[in-house]
Design an enzyme around this catalytic site. Structure first.
Site, PDB file in Angstrom:
ATOM      1  N   GLU A 114     -29.287   6.214  -4.206  1.00 40.70           N
ATOM      2  CA  GLU A 114     -27.862   6.008  -3.971  1.00 40.70           C
ATOM      3  C   GLU A 114     -27.683   5.394  -2.586  1.00 40.70           C
ATOM      4  O   GLU A 114     -28.475   5.636  -1.675  1.00 40.70           O
ATOM      5  CB  GLU A 114     -27.133   7.356  -4.057  1.00 40.70           C
ATOM      6  CG  GLU A 114     -25.635   7.272  -3.871  1.00 40.70           C
ATOM      7  CD  GLU A 114     -24.939   8.605  -4.133  1.00 40.70           C
ATOM      8  OE1 GLU A 114     -23.700   8.651  -4.022  1.00 40.70           O
ATOM      9  OE2 GLU A 114     -25.628   9.588  -4.451  1.00 40.70           O
TER      10      GLU A 114
ATOM     11  N   ASN B 265     -22.092   9.613  -6.285  1.00 43.68           N
ATOM     12  CA  ASN B 265     -20.694   9.550  -5.878  1.00 43.68           C
ATOM     13  C   ASN B 265     -20.310   8.168  -5.360  1.00 43.68           C
ATOM     14  O   ASN B 265     -19.174   7.732  -5.518  1.00 43.68           O
ATOM     15  CB  ASN B 265     -20.426  10.605  -4.799  1.00 43.68           C
ATOM     16  CG  ASN B 265     -20.580  12.019  -5.308  1.00 43.68           C
ATOM     17  OD1 ASN B 265     -20.685  12.260  -6.503  1.00 43.68           O
ATOM     18  ND2 ASN B 265     -20.606  12.973  -4.390  1.00 43.68           N
TER      19      ASN B 265
ATOM     20  N   ASN C  92     -20.152   8.624 -12.953  1.00 42.03           N
ATOM     21  CA  ASN C  92     -20.916   9.707 -12.334  1.00 42.03           C
ATOM     22  C   ASN C  92     -20.028  10.927 -12.107  1.00 42.03           C
ATOM     23  O   ASN C  92     -18.933  10.810 -11.546  1.00 42.03           O
ATOM     24  CB  ASN C  92     -21.463   9.241 -10.973  1.00 42.03           C
ATOM     25  CG  ASN C  92     -22.161  10.365 -10.229  1.00 42.03           C
ATOM     26  OD1 ASN C  92     -23.275  10.741 -10.565  1.00 42.03           O
ATOM     27  ND2 ASN C  92     -21.504  10.911  -9.201  1.00 42.03           N
ATOM     28  N   GLU C  93     -20.475  12.075 -12.597  1.00 40.19           N
ATOM     29  CA  GLU C  93     -19.851  13.378 -12.321  1.00 40.19           C
ATOM     30  C   GLU C  93     -18.326  13.323 -12.408  1.00 40.19           C
ATOM     31  O   GLU C  93     -17.616  13.802 -11.521  1.00 40.19           O
ATOM     32  CB  GLU C  93     -20.298  13.902 -10.953  1.00 40.19           C
ATOM     33  CG  GLU C  93     -21.772  14.256 -10.919  1.00 40.19           C
ATOM     34  CD  GLU C  93     -22.216  14.909  -9.618  1.00 40.19           C
ATOM     35  OE1 GLU C  93     -21.421  14.951  -8.649  1.00 40.19           O
ATOM     36  OE2 GLU C  93     -23.374  15.379  -9.558  1.00 40.19           O
TER      37      GLU C  93
ATOM     38  N   TYR D 143     -28.790  21.379  -8.967  1.00 43.98           N
ATOM     39  CA  TYR D 143     -29.473  21.516  -7.680  1.00 43.98           C
ATOM     40  C   TYR D 143     -29.634  22.995  -7.365  1.00 43.98           C
ATOM     41  O   TYR D 143     -28.774  23.807  -7.701  1.00 43.98           O
ATOM     42  CB  TYR D 143     -28.674  20.839  -6.565  1.00 43.98           C
ATOM     43  CG  TYR D 143     -28.571  19.339  -6.709  1.00 43.98           C
ATOM     44  CD1 TYR D 143     -29.619  18.514  -6.331  1.00 43.98           C
ATOM     45  CD2 TYR D 143     -27.411  18.749  -7.219  1.00 43.98           C
ATOM     46  CE1 TYR D 143     -29.528  17.135  -6.457  1.00 43.98           C
ATOM     47  CE2 TYR D 143     -27.324  17.373  -7.348  1.00 43.98           C
ATOM     48  CZ  TYR D 143     -28.382  16.573  -6.964  1.00 43.98           C
ATOM     49  OH  TYR D 143     -28.288  15.212  -7.093  1.00 43.98           O
TER      50      TYR D 143
ATOM     51  N   GLU E 188     -29.835  13.956 -12.441  1.00 40.34           N
ATOM     52  CA  GLU E 188     -29.879  14.460 -11.064  1.00 40.34           C
ATOM     53  C   GLU E 188     -30.425  15.877 -11.105  1.00 40.34           C
ATOM     54  O   GLU E 188     -29.840  16.741 -11.756  1.00 40.34           O
ATOM     55  CB  GLU E 188     -28.505  14.449 -10.391  1.00 40.34           C
ATOM     56  CG  GLU E 188     -28.001  13.074 -10.007  1.00 40.34           C
ATOM     57  CD  GLU E 188     -26.737  13.121  -9.140  1.00 40.34           C
ATOM     58  OE1 GLU E 188     -26.597  14.087  -8.345  1.00 40.34           O
ATOM     59  OE2 GLU E 188     -25.906  12.215  -9.272  1.00 40.34           O
TER      60      GLU E 188
ATOM     61  N   GLN F 290     -33.206  12.764  -4.464  1.00 44.41           N
ATOM     62  CA  GLN F 290     -33.339  11.324  -4.605  1.00 44.41           C
ATOM     63  C   GLN F 290     -34.756  10.900  -4.258  1.00 44.41           C
ATOM     64  O   GLN F 290     -35.645  11.742  -4.317  1.00 44.41           O
ATOM     65  CB  GLN F 290     -32.294  10.625  -3.756  1.00 44.41           C
ATOM     66  CG  GLN F 290     -30.874  10.902  -4.255  1.00 44.41           C
ATOM     67  CD  GLN F 290     -29.812  10.049  -3.554  1.00 44.41           C
ATOM     68  OE1 GLN F 290     -30.051   9.021  -2.959  1.00 44.41           O
ATOM     69  NE2 GLN F 290     -28.578  10.540  -3.608  1.00 44.41           N
TER      70      GLN F 290
END
Length: 506
Positions: A27, A72, A172-173, A244, A292, A353
């Site tokens: 990202e 994001n 994304n999200e 996460y 992710e 990442q």
């Protein structure tokens, strides 16, 4: 010393190991791109400005595909900013990470870098502040050979061949209130379905990922997946999962059992997918893109690193630069085990990442690049997990955790590659104090000609590789295992990740 037993059989496959499971994520965030993969003034930089020392480590890591450019970041991204002559590209403010984006690295440059490291490009489109038309424009620019305005623009910008991106992420999200353009599951599901259908009018063979929940602990989890898929089920191939983990309040026991949460996350999403499929009476199968996942000390980011203030928009700030310990690496290895356990449904995944930002590879501007502890389980699993994942049963002691209740001390998965005759057993010992004597049965394999094991552990579970000591932690050397009567055994140290390789005739 406690004992455990492990059972597997090549005749009981879960599903094929898809190479895309060993993907990663880059990202435009912090030093992931600038001062990470790209540093023109570095002694190792090639003629394009990419650090060749980083490229060598990425190749060693075995990354199959990379999701780009967010994250994001993508929800405020105008893809047109990142193509064409560099001196004409606009500088923009990135609202997601409160940073300044120069757009000096864009689609052309990043695709060229991926070709150098042998990884596939996986593109995310902006469905936060943009929509279907902009996604179609990017698709035409990327994948049309020639003969249209946007394809010819790409050619004029120096790329004759199409990028031929096969896998596309629809935003994304979008369940997250922090996301630019955040909307309800109903609104997002309609937009995602519309965009997927439009993209498939260009190319029916595209693989499309719709946004699932950004965490199993979101208040909308489950219902979000159901509603989004009720709109888009037959138009997409994957739904995403994000997760996460971090050690909180010194609770190492719960942290080491983080994979228990990932297991439950996967099972819940599979159940929801299959519920929607049944309701629709569809023959189509939607799988999971776990695009992710990692250990991320998010509490530290929120309380220490987070940038605020209207006048403060730094370029490539040091954000999310977690230093990973042996315990972190054991958790990462265990999360890989969880992904492989559902190889039948988790057919794509992205470690988030790749460089500097919660990453297995770290760099210092003008200085060295080094492997974090998490590098080792990922690189070895990518190298050794092939063929099919096998149903693997473990009998071990269990222990109590504050977060997940009672959990097994030992967790494992096995892969078998019929073409090479190689069986790989990936196993963790979550105990903080006890060595575990693991016995494994080999009757289903036939004659084993070679058996070896490699282990990641340390007397200090919090030992880490740092700029000052970049080789403090490494894998223990390959140990040859003695086998007797179609069985084997190995001692697993406390807080350890181990891979056992067993060779038979192909």
């Amino acid at each position: 010393m406690s004992t455990a037993r492990l059972f597997f059989d090549p005749r009981l496959p879960i599903g094929p190991v898809n190479r895309r499971v060993f993907g990663s994520f880059v990202e435009h965030l912090g030093r992931a791109v600038y001062d990470g993969i790209y540093e023109p003034g570095h002694p190792s930089a090639d003629e394009r400005g990419f650090r060749t020392d980083v490229m060598e480590l990425v190749t060693e890591l075995g990354v199959s595909a990379v999701r780009y450019p967010g994250g994001n970041f993508v929800s405020g991204f105008r893809w047109e900013d990142s193509v064409g002559p560099r001196d004409e590209r606009p500088t923009r403010l990135d609202l997601a990470w409160h940073s300044t984006e120069s757009n000096q690295i864009g689609l052309h440059e990043f695709a060229s870098w991926l070709e150098s490291v042998g990884s596939e490009l996986m593109l995310a489109v902006n469905l936060g502040t943009r929509g279907t038309l902009e996604a179609l424009d990017l698709l035409e620019y990327s994948n049309r050979e020639s003969g249209s305005a946007l394809a010819d623009r790409r050619i004029a910008n120096g790329r004759t061949e199409a990028f031929d991106v096969r896998m596309w992420c629809l935003g994304n999200e979008m369940d997250g209130p922090w996301q630019l353009g955040h909307r309800s599951a109903d609104d997002y599901g309609k937009l995602a379905a519309q965009t997927a259908r439009a993209m498939r009018m260009f190319d029916p063979a595209l693989e499309v990922v719709v946004c699932g929940s950004s965490s199993r602990h979101m208040p909308t989890f489950g219902e979000w997946e159901r509603v989004v898929l009720s709109h888009s089920y037959d138009d997409v191939d994957y739904i995403s999962c994000h997760a996460y983990y971090e050690e909180k309040n010194g609770d190492l026991g719960s942290f080491l059992a983080s994979a228990v949460d990932m297991d439950a996350f996967i099972e819940s999403v599979v159940a929801t997918i299959d519920h929607v499929r049944a309701v629709k009476g569809s023959d189509h199968v939607v799988n999971i893109s776990f695009d992710e996942w990692n250990v991320w000390y998010n509490d530290r980011f929120e309380n220490v690193d987070k940038i605020t203030g209207a006048q403060n928009w730094p370029v490539a700030p040091r954000l999310l630069e977690d230093s990973y310990s042996v315990a972190d690496a054991v958790v990462v290895g265990n999360l890989l085990i969880s992904l492989l356990k559902r190889a039948d449904r988790v057919t794509s995944a992205s470690l988030a990442q790749l460089v500097n930002v919660i990453a297995p590879i770290m760099t210092e501007p003008g200085g060295i690049a080094w492997r974090q502890t998490t590098f080792f389980p990922f690189a070895l699993t990518s190298a050794l997990a092939a063929g099919s994942a096998l149903a693997t049963r473990v009998e071990s002691d269990s222990y109590d955790t504050e977060t997940y209740g009672r959990v097994p001390v030992v967790d494992a998965v096995t892969t078998f590659d019929e073409a090479t005759g190689r069986t790989s057993v990936f196993v963790v010992n979550r105990s903080q104090t006890e060595t575990v004597s693991l016995a494994f049965d080999l009757t289903g394999l036939g004659a084993v000609t070679d058996a070896r094991a490699q282990t990641l552990t340390d007397d200090d579970a919090y030992a880490a590789n740092t700029l000052a000591d970049p080789e403090r932690v490494a894998m223990r050397p390959n140990d040859t295992l003695a086998l007797t009567d179609a069985a084997g055994s190995i001692d697993l140290p406390p807080v350890s990740w181990t891979v056992i390789t067993l060779q038979t005739a192909p």
